[in-house]
Write an enzyme that holds these catalytic residues in place. Structure first.
Site, PDB file in Angstrom:
ATOM      1  N   GLY A 112      23.690  84.624 -19.395  1.00 30.29           N
ATOM      2  CA  GLY A 112      22.968  85.183 -18.244  1.00 30.29           C
ATOM      3  C   GLY A 112      22.335  84.096 -17.395  1.00 30.29           C
ATOM      4  N   SER A 117      21.411  94.767 -16.575  1.00 33.23           N
ATOM      5  CA  SER A 117      19.945  94.852 -16.666  1.00 33.23           C
ATOM      6  C   SER A 117      19.333  95.934 -15.784  1.00 33.23           C
ATOM      7  CB  SER A 117      19.331  93.495 -16.303  1.00 33.23           C
ATOM      8  OG  SER A 117      19.453  93.271 -14.914  1.00 33.23           O
ATOM      9  N   TYR A 144      29.542 100.644 -20.957  1.00 41.68           N
ATOM     10  CA  TYR A 144      29.541  99.202 -20.687  1.00 41.68           C
ATOM     11  C   TYR A 144      28.165  98.609 -21.029  1.00 41.68           C
ATOM     12  CZ  TYR A 144      29.285  94.723 -18.575  1.00 41.68           C
ATOM     13  OH  TYR A 144      29.074  93.395 -18.411  1.00 41.68           O
ATOM     14  N   THR A 158      12.759  94.188 -24.148  1.00 48.43           N
ATOM     15  CA  THR A 158      12.171  94.763 -22.930  1.00 48.43           C
ATOM     16  C   THR A 158      11.112  95.829 -23.189  1.00 48.43           C
ATOM     17  OG1 THR A 158      12.721  96.187 -21.045  1.00 48.43           O
ATOM     18  CG2 THR A 158      14.232  96.261 -22.892  1.00 48.43           C
ATOM     19  N   GLU A 202      11.038  98.435 -21.676  1.00 48.95           N
ATOM     20  CA  GLU A 202      11.713  99.738 -21.571  1.00 48.95           C
ATOM     21  C   GLU A 202      11.849 100.408 -22.943  1.00 48.95           C
ATOM     22  OE1 GLU A 202      13.032 101.512 -18.682  1.00 48.95           O
ATOM     23  OE2 GLU A 202      11.555 100.175 -17.824  1.00 48.95           O
ATOM     24  N   TYR A 221      20.103 102.144 -20.991  1.00 49.87           N
ATOM     25  CA  TYR A 221      19.747 100.716 -21.063  1.00 49.87           C
ATOM     26  C   TYR A 221      18.785 100.482 -22.229  1.00 49.87           C
ATOM     27  CZ  TYR A 221      17.139  96.439 -19.818  1.00 49.87           C
ATOM     28  OH  TYR A 221      16.511  95.218 -19.849  1.00 49.87           O
ATOM     29  N   LYS A 243      19.189  98.320 -25.669  1.00 56.06           N
ATOM     30  CA  LYS A 243      18.276  97.201 -25.983  1.00 56.06           C
ATOM     31  C   LYS A 243      17.555  97.425 -27.318  1.00 56.06           C
ATOM     32  CE  LYS A 243      18.392  94.136 -22.516  1.00 56.06           C
ATOM     33  NZ  LYS A 243      18.481  92.672 -22.657  1.00 56.06           N
TER      34      LYS A 243
HETATM   35  P1  NAP Z   1      19.606  89.651 -14.053  1.00 57.58           P
HETATM   36  O1  NAP Z   1      19.062  88.882 -12.908  1.00 57.58           O
HETATM   37  O2  NAP Z   1      20.250  90.985 -13.813  1.00 57.58           O
HETATM   38  O3  NAP Z   1      20.679  88.693 -14.798  1.00 57.58           O
HETATM   39  C1  NAP Z   1      21.537  89.197 -15.773  1.00 57.58           C
HETATM   40  C2  NAP Z   1      22.473  88.079 -16.181  1.00 57.58           C
HETATM   41  O4  NAP Z   1      23.357  88.581 -17.191  1.00 57.58           O
HETATM   42  C3  NAP Z   1      23.368  87.558 -15.041  1.00 57.58           C
HETATM   43  O5  NAP Z   1      23.533  86.187 -15.188  1.00 57.58           O
HETATM   44  C4  NAP Z   1      24.671  88.274 -15.301  1.00 57.58           C
HETATM   45  O6  NAP Z   1      25.798  87.591 -14.817  1.00 57.58           O
HETATM   46  C5  NAP Z   1      24.681  88.250 -16.817  1.00 57.58           C
HETATM   47  N1  NAP Z   1      25.622  89.209 -17.388  1.00 57.58           N
HETATM   48  C6  NAP Z   1      25.681  90.539 -17.195  1.00 57.58           C
HETATM   49  N2  NAP Z   1      26.678  91.059 -17.898  1.00 57.58           N
HETATM   50  C7  NAP Z   1      27.271  90.035 -18.552  1.00 57.58           C
HETATM   51  C8  NAP Z   1      28.376  89.922 -19.432  1.00 57.58           C
HETATM   52  N3  NAP Z   1      29.089  90.990 -19.795  1.00 57.58           N
HETATM   53  N4  NAP Z   1      28.706  88.713 -19.924  1.00 57.58           N
HETATM   54  C9  NAP Z   1      28.018  87.611 -19.559  1.00 57.58           C
HETATM   55  N5  NAP Z   1      26.972  87.646 -18.709  1.00 57.58           N
HETATM   56  C10 NAP Z   1      26.605  88.849 -18.225  1.00 57.58           C
HETATM   57  O7  NAP Z   1      18.509  89.884 -15.169  1.00 57.58           O
HETATM   58  P2  NAP Z   1      17.098  89.121 -15.397  1.00 57.58           P
HETATM   59  O8  NAP Z   1      16.050  89.846 -14.630  1.00 57.58           O
HETATM   60  O9  NAP Z   1      17.292  87.685 -15.229  1.00 57.58           O
HETATM   61  O10 NAP Z   1      16.833  89.482 -16.928  1.00 57.58           O
HETATM   62  C11 NAP Z   1      17.324  88.641 -17.976  1.00 57.58           C
HETATM   63  C12 NAP Z   1      17.357  89.419 -19.273  1.00 57.58           C
HETATM   64  O11 NAP Z   1      16.046  89.892 -19.582  1.00 57.58           O
HETATM   65  C13 NAP Z   1      18.244  90.644 -19.266  1.00 57.58           C
HETATM   66  O12 NAP Z   1      18.781  90.780 -20.558  1.00 57.58           O
HETATM   67  C14 NAP Z   1      17.293  91.799 -18.998  1.00 57.58           C
HETATM   68  O13 NAP Z   1      17.808  92.999 -19.533  1.00 57.58           O
HETATM   69  C15 NAP Z   1      16.068  91.316 -19.731  1.00 57.58           C
HETATM   70  N6  NAP Z   1      14.761  91.760 -19.211  1.00 57.58           N
HETATM   71  C16 NAP Z   1      14.446  91.582 -17.902  1.00 57.58           C
HETATM   72  C17 NAP Z   1      13.188  91.939 -17.461  1.00 57.58           C
HETATM   73  C18 NAP Z   1      12.771  91.736 -16.026  1.00 57.58           C
HETATM   74  O14 NAP Z   1      11.774  92.327 -15.612  1.00 57.58           O
HETATM   75  N7  NAP Z   1      13.438  90.874 -15.270  1.00 57.58           N
HETATM   76  C19 NAP Z   1      12.246  92.468 -18.365  1.00 57.58           C
HETATM   77  C20 NAP Z   1      12.626  92.616 -19.697  1.00 57.58           C
HETATM   78  C21 NAP Z   1      13.874  92.238 -20.125  1.00 57.58           C
HETATM   79  P3  NAP Z   1      26.383  87.840 -13.340  1.00 57.58           P
HETATM   80  O15 NAP Z   1      25.556  86.975 -12.423  1.00 57.58           O
HETATM   81  O16 NAP Z   1      27.782  87.397 -13.481  1.00 57.58           O
HETATM   82  O17 NAP Z   1      26.228  89.302 -13.044  1.00 57.58           O
HETATM   83  O1  F7E Z   2      12.139 100.084 -11.275  1.00 56.89           O
HETATM   84  C1  F7E Z   2      10.759 103.005  -9.561  1.00 56.89           C
HETATM   85  C2  F7E Z   2      11.726 103.247 -10.714  1.00 56.89           C
HETATM   86  O2  F7E Z   2      14.410  99.089 -11.069  1.00 56.89           O
HETATM   87  C3  F7E Z   2      10.744 100.095 -11.486  1.00 56.89           C
HETATM   88  C4  F7E Z   2      14.626  95.633 -15.289  1.00 56.89           C
HETATM   89  O3  F7E Z   2      14.439  94.246 -15.106  1.00 56.89           O
HETATM   90  O4  F7E Z   2      12.310  95.955 -15.812  1.00 56.89           O
HETATM   91  C5  F7E Z   2      13.343  96.347 -14.936  1.00 56.89           C
HETATM   92  O5  F7E Z   2      13.592  97.749 -15.014  1.00 56.89           O
HETATM   93  C6  F7E Z   2      10.184 101.482 -11.209  1.00 56.89           C
HETATM   94  C7  F7E Z   2      10.966 102.630 -11.858  1.00 56.89           C
HETATM   95  O6  F7E Z   2      12.750  98.138 -12.727  1.00 56.89           O
HETATM   96  C8  F7E Z   2      12.738 102.759  -6.542  1.00 56.89           C
HETATM   97  O7  F7E Z   2      11.949 104.643 -10.880  1.00 56.89           O
HETATM   98  C9  F7E Z   2      10.931 103.760  -7.187  1.00 56.89           C
HETATM   99  O8  F7E Z   2      10.072 103.566 -12.407  1.00 56.89           O
HETATM  100  O9  F7E Z   2      12.418  97.737 -10.355  1.00 56.89           O
HETATM  101  P1  F7E Z   2      12.991  98.710 -11.279  1.00 56.89           P
HETATM  102  P2  F7E Z   2      12.776  98.808 -14.175  1.00 56.89           P
HETATM  103  O10 F7E Z   2      13.553 100.065 -14.200  1.00 56.89           O
HETATM  104  O11 F7E Z   2      11.370  98.880 -14.632  1.00 56.89           O
HETATM  105  C10 F7E Z   2      12.559  96.230 -17.193  1.00 56.89           C
HETATM  106  C11 F7E Z   2      11.387  95.716 -17.989  1.00 56.89           C
HETATM  107  C12 F7E Z   2      13.866  95.747 -17.658  1.00 56.89           C
HETATM  108  O12 F7E Z   2      14.035  95.407 -18.829  1.00 56.89           O
HETATM  109  C13 F7E Z   2      15.021  95.907 -16.741  1.00 56.89           C
HETATM  110  O13 F7E Z   2      16.075  94.991 -17.082  1.00 56.89           O
HETATM  111  O14 F7E Z   2      10.269 101.706  -9.800  1.00 56.89           O
HETATM  112  N1  F7E Z   2      11.382 103.048  -8.234  1.00 56.89           N
HETATM  113  N2  F7E Z   2      11.752 103.611  -6.156  1.00 56.89           N
HETATM  114  C14 F7E Z   2      12.497 102.400  -7.871  1.00 56.89           C
HETATM  115  N3  F7E Z   2      13.288 101.535  -8.546  1.00 56.89           N
HETATM  116  C15 F7E Z   2      14.356 101.018  -7.884  1.00 56.89           C
HETATM  117  N4  F7E Z   2      15.147 100.113  -8.519  1.00 56.89           N
HETATM  118  N5  F7E Z   2      14.637 101.354  -6.584  1.00 56.89           N
HETATM  119  C16 F7E Z   2      13.857 102.224  -5.878  1.00 56.89           C
HETATM  120  O15 F7E Z   2      14.130 102.519  -4.716  1.00 56.89           O
END
Ligand code: NAP
Ligand code: F7E
Length: 377
Positions: A14, A90, A101, A133, A135, A157, A161
């Site tokens: 990633g 993600s 997937y 996460t 989540e 998701y 996880k």
């Molecule tokens: P992101 O920006 O969506 O990046 C996801 C990465 O995973 C990208 O590099 C993507 O590659 C790669 N990927 C997806 N499917 C893949 C596959 N089949 N094989 C290899 N690589 C793959 O996510 P992020 O916000 O950096 O988050 C990083 C990790 O932390 C994720 O696992 C996410 O679920 C977890 N997480 C995120 C948050 C948050 O708030 N950001 C919070 C808790 C946990 P491509 O560029 O090719 O798509």
């Molecule tokens: O939504 C609400 C939506 O998509 C946050 C991922 O990084 O954090 C992320 O997941 C909230 C939700 O993030 C819109 O319903 C309202 O309640 O920004 P989000 P997420 O679902 O919290 C967790 C920790 C991860 O692990 C995940 O990988 O916002 N919401 N209106 C909306 N959300 C989106 N996307 N778009 C809207 O228009």
């Protein structure tokens, strides 16, 4: 028994994502050899790491977390001392459209990493970080949430996880492997994907302030999140792997805000004062004043509307993390970047990006004109 070795070789899955790019910078600055796994694509998808390519200690390998052979081959070749498994589908809403997937990448993908380390005979020298996460808390049973709070995943998701979280614990106990989960709450940045709610808002605020978008459509405005800055959170991922004993940690700021509040503050920073009126799907955000360079003709206009298209079949609405354990045992500062500072960083970046797009478009137009006039060949 996992022992520390003097080499520092990190493998990041990633690497092209938000966290992967910040973590790569962080580890390169610490003197690591950084190896990243990228997916082959017909379009350029490496903008977050473009500035790192060509650096002598930064290496990229083609592979996919859903492909056991590729994972095994890369782990065997790189012989990492630390693996950061960040690869995932993600997006929570997308997981409802692509549940199978999502399970393959986010659940079985974790198993592939653990098994690759075991089969390559690296269990004694390689440490593994799993991107877990908030989540997992889903339909929350307790606020704020800490490491003891029961899980109640509420999307495909989160269910995927949850498997990742438990298989990491299983390998830790069964094989004594040094593998940990960071239970990270939402963390955002100027590199956040544009369909996550914070970035969608900051980009829209910038475009509306510069007259390039009329209205922003959002889903559940009342949803509550604990939002931190991604650059701070990657430091904590690293700290988790530097402890004597493998363990799991909640990583959060300890502060909670609604989507509505994020929206109001982001627009304010772009020079637009919003007032929300109405309820549920009829709620709207109306411009009641402007400052700076924002267009005074915006006043009185509806700039934010609710669209049920962005509602989820089940939505997680009350996330609020308790980072006490990470602060105490890792010495990590959950409040390094405040909520207002995070919004400022994102809006400033997007104001500049939107303006630069305009400049780029002007250059393209001028170029067309110059070509037409024969000024450039
Ligand atoms: P992101 O920006 O969506 O990046 C996801 C990465 O995973 C990208 O590099 C993507 O590659 C790669 N990927 C997806 N499917 C893949 C596959 N089949 N094989 C290899 N690589 C793959 O996510 P992020 O916000 O950096 O988050 C990083 C990790 O932390 C994720 O696992 C996410 O679920 C977890 N997480 C995120 C948050 C948050 O708030 N950001 C919070 C808790 C946990 P491509 O560029 O090719 O798509
Ligand atoms: O939504 C609400 C939506 O998509 C946050 C991922 O990084 O954090 C992320 O997941 C909230 C939700 O993030 C819109 O319903 C309202 O309640 O920004 P989000 P997420 O679902 O919290 C967790 C920790 C991860 O692990 C995940 O990988 O916002 N919401 N209106 C909306 N959300 C989106 N996307 N778009 C809207 O228009």
């Amino acid at each position: 028994m996992n022992t520390r070795v003097n080499k520092h070789i990190a493998l990041i899955t990633g690497v092209t994502g938000q966290d992967g790019s910040f973590l790569s910078e962080f580890l390169l600055d610490k003197g690591y050899d950084v190896h990243g796994i990228i997916r082959r694509s017909s379009v350029d998808f490496r903008q977050r790491i473009a500035h790192l390519e060509g650096r002598p200690h930064f290496h990229l390998h083609y592979g996919d977390i859903t492909d056991s052979m590729a994972v095994l081959q890369i782990v065997s070749k790189v012989q990492p001392t630390e693996i950061y498994n960040l690869a995932a589908q993600s997006h929570v809403q997308v997981s409802f459209d692509a549940p199978e997937y999502t399970a393959n990448a986010d659940a079985t993908g974790v198993l592939r990493i653990l098994e690759a380390v075991r089969q390559c005979g690296l269990t004694a020298t390689c440490r593994i970080y799993q991107a877990s996460t908030s989540e997992l808390y889903g339909k929350v049973e307790q606020v704020p949430q800490n490491e003891q709070t029961p899980f109640h995943p509420y999307s495909p998701y989160a269910v995927a996880k949850l498997y990742g979280y438990w298989i990491v614990r299983e390998y830790r106990e069964a094989y004594g492997m040094y593998c940990c989960s960071g239970i990270l709450f939402n963390h955002e940045s100027e590199r956040r994907g544009e369909t996550f709610v914070t970035r969608k808002i900051t980009l829209a605020a910038a475009r509306i302030a510069q007259g390039k978008q009329d209205c922003l459509y959002l889903g559940n405005l009342s949803s509550l999140r604990d939002w931190g800055y991604a650059r701070d959170y990657v430091e904590c991922m690293w700290l988790i792997l530097q402890q004597d004993k493998a363990d799991d940690f909640v990583v959060a700021t300890g502060e909670q805000h609604s989507v509505r509040e994020f929206c109001q503050r982001a627009f304010r920073h772009a020079g637009i004062e919003l007032e929300f009126r109405g309820e549920g799907a009829d709620e709207t955000g109306i411009c009641i004043g402007v400052s700076g360079n924002a267009d005074p003709r915006l006043v009185g206009r509806t700039l934010v509307e609710v669209s049920p298209d962005f509602y989820r079949p089940t939505d997680v609405v009350n996330l609020w993390g308790d980072p006490t354990k990470a602060r105490r045992l890792l010495g990590w500062n959950p409040q390094r970047t405040s909520f207002d500072e995070l919004i400022r960083i994102m809006v400033d970046h997007d104001m500049a990006e939107v303006a630069a797009d305009d400049a780029a478009a002007r250059v393209r137009t001028n170029l067309a004109e110059y070509l037409e006039k024969g000024i450039v060949k």
